[in-house]
Design a protein around this motif. Structure first.
Motif, PDB file in Angstrom:
ATOM      1  N   TYR A  76       0.845  -1.198   0.000  1.00  0.00           N
ATOM      2  CA  TYR A  76       0.000   0.000   0.000  1.00  0.00           C
ATOM      3  C   TYR A  76       0.880   1.246   0.000  1.00  0.00           C
ATOM      4  O   TYR A  76       1.211   1.785   1.040  1.00  0.00           O
ATOM      5  N   ASP A  77       1.218   1.698  -1.187  1.00  0.00           N
ATOM      6  CA  ASP A  77       2.107   2.848  -1.241  1.00  0.00           C
ATOM      7  C   ASP A  77       1.478   4.083  -1.878  1.00  0.00           C
ATOM      8  O   ASP A  77       2.075   5.139  -1.909  1.00  0.00           O
ATOM      9  N   LYS A  78       0.262   3.972  -2.400  1.00  0.00           N
ATOM     10  CA  LYS A  78      -0.391   5.110  -3.052  1.00  0.00           C
ATOM     11  C   LYS A  78      -1.790   5.292  -2.526  1.00  0.00           C
ATOM     12  O   LYS A  78      -2.687   4.577  -2.954  1.00  0.00           O
ATOM     13  N   PRO A  79      -2.051   6.224  -1.677  1.00  0.00           N
ATOM     14  CA  PRO A  79      -1.092   6.939  -0.840  1.00  0.00           C
ATOM     15  C   PRO A  79      -0.673   6.049   0.327  1.00  0.00           C
ATOM     16  O   PRO A  79      -1.447   5.207   0.755  1.00  0.00           O
TER      17      PRO A  79
END
Length: 124
Positions: A76-79
């Protein structure tokens, strides 16, 4: 603000609902609860990353909070969600591991709910 609280102790839900009842009622904070790391992964999949903040216990049976944190940072990097780790043990090993894995904050039990409320309202 959506907040996912992850803790294997089920009474945590009652405690959070009592301590934040005003913020919940007014719609400022929206809590969802998961009682294991595995439940948290399932919840996040259905939330489509609407969780802005994740409060996770470290010591849980099955997937630990540190394993959950590592998975969150990979998937979960976005955001990227803000992740605060919570533990009854304030030892340096857990603290440094949590920081290395990308924790934004580290809280110890028993939680100071006034301080937590200030942190949460400053983020919202």
């Amino acid at each position: 603000m959506k907040i996912l609280v992850v803790d294997d102790e089920r009474d945590v839900e009652i405690l959070f609902r009592q301590r934040f009842r005003k913020e919940i009622r007014s719609g400022v904070l929206n809590f969802q609860f998961a009682f294991s790391g595995e439940e948290a992964v399932e919840a996040m999949a259905t939330m489509e990353q609407k969780a802005v903040l994740i409060l996770s216990d470290i010591n849980m049976p099955g997937m630990s909070g540190l394993e959950l944190l590592e998975r969150i940072r990979k998937e979960y990097d976005k955001p990227p969600p803000v992740v605060m780790m919570i533990t009854a043990y304030g030892d340096e090993h857990n603290r440094s591991t949590a920081k290395r894995l990308g924790a934004n904050d580290f809280l110890t039990k028993p939680l100071d709910f006034n301080a937590l409320k200030e942190k949460l309202t400053s983020l919202s």
